[in-house]
Design an enzyme around this catalytic site. Sequence first.
Site: not given
Ligand code: SAM
Ligand code: SF4
Length: 329
Positions: A46, A50, A53, A90, A123, A183, A255
């Site tokens: 990606c 973030c 992530c 989802c 979802c 959500c 959730r």
């Molecule tokens: N890329 C899209 C986005 O950012 O909306 C969808 C996927 S993203 C992985 C979805 C959510 O997963 C994030 O907004 C975050 O809340 C959660 N998430 C991702 N990595 C995480 C982690 N290491 N621990 C807890 N929650 C996590």
């Molecule tokens: Fe990309 Fe992870 Fe951020 Fe979603 S949460 S936009 S998958 S870096």
Amino acid sequence: MPSSLRALYDTPFFDLLSHAHQVHREHWTGNEVQLCTLLSIKTGGCSEDCSYCAQSARYSTGVKAERLMQKDDVLAAARRAHESGSTRFCMGAAWKGVRSGDSRFEQVLDTIREVSKLGMEVCVTLGQMGPTEARQLREAGVTAYNHNLDTSPEFYPEIVSTHTYQDRLDTIAAVQGAGMAVCCGGIIGMGESVDDRLRMLEVLCSFDPPPESVPINCLMAMPGTPLEDQAPVDVFELVRLIACTRIRLPRAKVRLSAGRTRLSREAQALCFYAGANSIFYGDKLLTAANPGEDADHSLLAALDLKPQRPFADLPVPARANAEAVAVLH
Ligand code: SAM
Ligand code: SF4
Ligand code: DTB
């Protein structure tokens, strides 16, 4: 931060817990917990940064970038989820966002058209998008779009620099405008304060209509990410936040999301008592571990909780999210 929300949060623990449980019982029947299956249909690589992530291409996390899954493979996973008792499926993609006309988005729409015939809530979480994409998803059969605020508007720039909080709100407004359920929740344990968590809840409470579901994730400190060394969140802080969410958003599914592998059965029981009524089910989240199905069945059985049946009708948002946007100005 309105002092009333902070005062609620700081209520003596058992008073807060019994208040939340009472609200829960007034709005939900049957001691039910919804089982939701997650599938990563496009993993890793990606563009976004973030800092929690494992799927960001900017960090060396060991998660490899994969191609978008083929429709038949997604359908097979969705059928398995349905057979194993999930009522919500989802699909997540590690994308900054989606655009109408893009061949990968078309492929996702095609997949959704099939998945939505299986009788589960559908979802997706595909990142940023506008009204056109939202309408197309709704027409393909998506019932809810997951797009988290993740934290307060003030703390957000500390964890993400490649998009803004306002970008998130704009996507949420597009989801509501298209008539899909929202959500939307967040992560705790990233170094934010309790006030940041309550500020996020305040923004969620300003949505009109309120979010249909609120995932509360505990940070899974993924090796290689900037947050890899964050200490686990205190379980009583998690329970207090769930309780406040239940009280302020009585009709939302709350959730208990990422991070359950670190929570004892007793801690999870407290979360359910405080008003959590949905979990991700199956041994994998997107890239990280989740308790196995057997462990969850045994936990629910021990607590006399039953898997929840889907609602006959999802709440259909009537208008765009003007108030949620307004709260930031
Ligand atoms: N890329 C899209 C986005 O950012 O909306 C969808 C996927 S993203 C992985 C979805 C959510 O997963 C994030 O907004 C975050 O809340 C959660 N998430 C991702 N990595 C995480 C982690 N290491 N621990 C807890 N929650 C996590
Ligand atoms: Fe990309 Fe992870 Fe951020 Fe979603 S949460 S936009 S998958 S870096
Ligand atoms: C949400 O709030 N939590 C889920 C779902 N929405 C997409 C994702 C959790 C991801 C946990 C980290 C991982 O699996 O990489």
